[in-house]
Design a protein around this motif. Structure first.
Motif, PDB file in Angstrom:
ATOM      1  N   PHE A 176      -4.114  -2.708 -16.930  1.00  0.00           N
ATOM      2  CA  PHE A 176      -3.637  -4.091 -16.916  1.00  0.00           C
ATOM      3  C   PHE A 176      -2.423  -4.369 -16.036  1.00  0.00           C
ATOM      4  N   TRP A 222      -6.177 -12.371 -23.666  1.00  0.00           N
ATOM      5  CA  TRP A 222      -7.373 -11.766 -23.074  1.00  0.00           C
ATOM      6  C   TRP A 222      -8.649 -12.307 -23.719  1.00  0.00           C
ATOM      7  N   GLN A 277      -0.415 -13.233 -23.493  1.00  0.00           N
ATOM      8  CA  GLN A 277      -1.747 -13.090 -22.899  1.00  0.00           C
ATOM      9  C   GLN A 277      -2.699 -12.539 -23.965  1.00  0.00           C
ATOM     10  N   ARG A 313      -6.491 -14.149 -16.740  1.00  0.00           N
ATOM     11  CA  ARG A 313      -5.439 -13.693 -15.830  1.00  0.00           C
ATOM     12  C   ARG A 313      -5.255 -14.594 -14.617  1.00  0.00           C
ATOM     13  N   SER A 314      -6.263 -15.395 -14.276  1.00  0.00           N
ATOM     14  CA  SER A 314      -6.237 -16.136 -13.009  1.00  0.00           C
ATOM     15  C   SER A 314      -6.044 -17.634 -13.187  1.00  0.00           C
ATOM     16  N   TYR A 319       0.483  -3.759 -16.676  1.00  0.00           N
ATOM     17  CA  TYR A 319       1.374  -4.331 -17.689  1.00  0.00           C
ATOM     18  C   TYR A 319       2.009  -3.197 -18.477  1.00  0.00           C
ATOM     19  N   LYS A 350      -3.397 -12.088  -8.505  1.00  0.00           N
ATOM     20  CA  LYS A 350      -3.009 -12.863  -9.683  1.00  0.00           C
ATOM     21  C   LYS A 350      -2.905 -11.988 -10.931  1.00  0.00           C
ATOM     22  N   ALA A 351      -3.803 -11.012 -11.045  1.00  0.00           N
ATOM     23  CA  ALA A 351      -3.786 -10.125 -12.211  1.00  0.00           C
ATOM     24  C   ALA A 351      -2.523  -9.266 -12.225  1.00  0.00           C
ATOM     25  N   GLU A 362     -10.244  -4.913 -14.473  1.00  0.00           N
ATOM     26  CA  GLU A 362      -8.984  -4.822 -13.767  1.00  0.00           C
ATOM     27  C   GLU A 362      -8.882  -3.597 -12.851  1.00  0.00           C
ATOM     28  N   ASP A 375       0.269 -11.468 -13.239  1.00  0.00           N
ATOM     29  CA  ASP A 375       0.143 -11.725 -14.670  1.00  0.00           C
ATOM     30  C   ASP A 375       0.701 -10.556 -15.478  1.00  0.00           C
ATOM     31  N   GLY A 376       0.393  -9.336 -15.028  1.00  0.00           N
ATOM     32  CA  GLY A 376       0.912  -8.161 -15.713  1.00  0.00           C
ATOM     33  C   GLY A 376       2.426  -8.065 -15.665  1.00  0.00           C
TER      34      GLY A 376
END
Length: 389
Positions: A174, A124, A122, A107-108, A176, A148-149, A134, A152-153
């Motif tokens: 997540f 994982w 993604q 994620r980073s 997401y 960042k996570a 998370e 990313d989501g």
């Protein structure tokens, strides 16, 4: 003098960042290349992980796509058909800005601002999580990582999951709300394929083909330093020889976050450094046993039918200081050892038949997607994206 050097370094960094922004803005004027895919594994750490599996399948299917791999150094095991670009370089920025598809497993990672029309997958890196992740661990993660996570989501278009349990965890944690690709990622190798993987691993480490391998792969600690000499490796080798006979070695593979600690370990002819070996999955296939503490590799080993033992001599401290678990680690299908004596006893009492039955029950319990097609389906999905279907 020191203050001057620090000041000059800061000025250099500011100037570099400024020109990077200008150059990246210019890159964004370039069109997106519909058949270009950019891959990253764990923040530039070589040709491995789920992105590697996808790239290999794309090559296997002979797709006329441009594949770009971001890594800190050129991976020695990377196929020649894939272009290597240095991770976090301006060239990497160009490749990311002009690629149609991004494939990552962390994620980073370093990543440019996503453009309209780009598609981000993604995968994982951890498979089924053992430790809390998370949102469940937000209070124990850095603000920078959480930021960042969450980004990313928001920008991800597809996330991988290998079980119903994992899907529910990701949906909850997540940040997401998009589509999940529900499938196992690793093909179960045929007998001949597995023999070839084992042969290559043993040749790499200059081992005889009848030598047994024990893979020791502990995880890292966020709030403490782990002593990697906690296991009596000589006694471990003797115990396995006493139980199963023949010659055995221990291959030690440290987590990427603490790979630099490998130099503090004393290696011998039977205790081997495997931290930099590119494919941990190949090591799992080649090993009769995986010994770990809290690494999710235990679940991958289970799917490969590799025997697993847990050695966690800092269990009480770890539970008190780290994120916590989704599963009762002492209730998993893997014998639990809290010191060298209990590890030796678990080896002497090990019953592989019981292990296999318990693993099947566990996989059924978590709703593992064992009856679904895997990596060839994700290539089909990528083709639909590239072709605009």
């Amino acid at each position: 003098m020191k203050k001057v050097r620090l000041f000059l370094c800061k000025v250099k960094s500011v100037v570099y960042d400024f020109w990077s922004l200008i150059i990246c803005a210019m890159f964004r004027m370039c069109p997106i290349q519909q058949k270009k895919i950019v891959f990253d594994n764990f923040g530039g750490r070589g040709y491995a992980g789920y992105p590697c599996i996808i790239a290999n399948e794309i090559l296997n299917q002979k797709k006329d796509w441009k594949l770009v791999w971001l890594a800190s150094e050129k991976p020695q095991n990377m196929p020649a058909e894939i272009k290597w670009v240095r991770y976090a370089s301006l060239r990497a920025a160009y490749e990311l800005i002009t690629a149609h598809v991004w494939i990552d497993n962390i994620r980073s990672s370093y990543r440019t601002k996503k453009r309209k029309g780009q598609y981000y997958i993604q995968t994982w890196h951890g498979g089924l999580p053992l430790k809390k992740i998370e949102a469940d661990a937000e209070s124990q993660l850095s603000e920078e990582y959480v930021r960042k996570a969450k980004l990313d989501g928001r920008i991800a278009d597809l996330v991988f999951s290998e079980s119903e349990y994992q899907t529910k965890l990701f949906e909850k944690n997540f940040w997401y709300k998009g589509e999940y690709f529900k499938a196992q990622m690793y093909d179960v190798l045929s007998c001949e394929e597995k023999k070839q993987v084992i042969k290559l691993v043993k040749e790499f480490f200059s081992l005889q083909q009848d030598t047994g391998i024990i893979l020791y792969a502990p995880t890292f600690r966020e709030n403490s330093v782990y002593g990697y000499d906690s296991i009596d490796f000589e006694a471990l080798v003797e115990a396995v020889k006493g139980k199963f006979g023949g010659d055995w070695v221990v291959i030690i593979r440290l987590h990427p976050n603490v790979a630099k600690m490998k130099n503090s370990i004393k290696y011998t002819g039977e205790i081997i450094d495997g931290t930099d070996y590119p494919q941990v999955q190949a090591l799992l296939y080649a090993s009769a046993f995986l010994i770990t503490d809290y690494s999710a590799l235990m679940f991958e080993a289970m799917r490969f039918e590799t025997n697993v033992l847990i050695f966690a001599d800092d269990y009480d401290e770890y539970v008190g200081n780290e994120r916590g678990f989704y599963f009762d680690i002492k209730g998993l299908p893997f014998p639990f050892s809290y010191d060298n004596e209990s590890l030796k006893n678990n080896i002497f009492n090990y019953d592989e038949n019981v292990y296999k039955v318990e693993c099947k029950e566990f996989l059924k319990k978590i709703g593992y997607y064992s009856n679904r097609k895997n990596v060839d389906c994700i290539v089909d999905k990528i083709e639909q994206v590239i072709e605009g279907i």
